[in-house]
Design an enzyme around this catalytic site. Sequence first.
Site, PDB file in Angstrom:
ATOM      1  N   CYS A 156       0.875  -1.293   0.021  1.00  0.00           N
ATOM      2  CA  CYS A 156       0.033  -0.160   0.146  1.00  0.00           C
ATOM      3  C   CYS A 156       0.866   1.403  -0.082  1.00  0.00           C
ATOM      4  O   CYS A 156       0.457   2.205  -0.637  1.00  0.00           O
ATOM      5  CB  CYS A 156      -0.937   0.000   1.347  1.00  0.00           C
ATOM      6  SG  CYS A 156      -2.063  -1.386   1.229  1.00  0.00           S
TER       7      CYS A 156
HETATM    8  C1  BEZ Z   1       0.618  -4.710   1.924  1.00  0.00           C
HETATM    9  O1  BEZ Z   1      -0.089  -3.694   1.643  1.00  0.00           O
HETATM   10  O2  BEZ Z   1       1.497  -4.566   1.751  1.00  0.00           O
HETATM   11  C2  BEZ Z   1      -0.099  -6.037   2.389  1.00  0.00           C
HETATM   12  C3  BEZ Z   1      -1.292  -5.875   3.115  1.00  0.00           C
HETATM   13  C4  BEZ Z   1      -1.910  -7.197   3.543  1.00  0.00           C
HETATM   14  C5  BEZ Z   1      -1.310  -8.436   3.013  1.00  0.00           C
HETATM   15  C6  BEZ Z   1      -0.058  -8.228   2.205  1.00  0.00           C
HETATM   16  C7  BEZ Z   1       0.590  -7.137   1.775  1.00  0.00           C
END
Ligand code: BEZ
Length: 212
Positions: free
Chosen positions: A45
Amino acid sequence: MSLHLGDQAPNFKAVTTAGEIDFHEWLGNSWGVLFSHPADYTPVCTTELGKTALLAEEFAKRNVKVLAVSVDGIAQHNGWIKDINETQHTTVNFPIIADENRVVAGLYDMIHPNASATFTVRSLFVIGPDKLVKLMITYPASTGRNFTEVLRVIDSLQLTAQYSVATPADWKHGEDVIVVPAVSTEDAIKKFPKGVKVVKPYLRYTPQPDAK
Ligand code: BEZ
């Protein structure tokens, strides 16, 4: 209730990092991108929001306002934005909704219980100035989205809203487009003065009508 292409984008009031907004009022006459993220302070994100901020000029050129959704609160969002700016070498310049009660997530069906009971998946909606849903894409938490592709689709949506054309596979702004089947070849020749190439009676190309 799940949303479909062509549906009215549900309106909502929300608290965001840029203050309280009424979604439809905030959009005004712009196009909109509404996109969700599993949670704050997560690595993928962080790169997605950074990339979106880096593409601010590209979204602005296309008259597109961007609005992110995450189910954490404002204090967390503000702390996370500092990290995004630092690590992605940018300035987050679009609001992030604090969807703690999952109101927006519910309206836009952003929680897919078999993927995660609590976190939103990576949903992305493009909304037209008429407030109708033009595009929906959903990625799992483990895969970051391709924002160059999002811009490419917006180019196609904006072009095909104006002209009786469709865009072929992998099309990019400036490349030839397809005459829609509803237009006869005789009419296409009149409509598209740059020329019509007939490969098959149902497969007809013309240069992008509004390209210089
Ligand atoms: C991320 O945004 O890095 C993420 C969020 C939940 C699970 C895996 C990655």
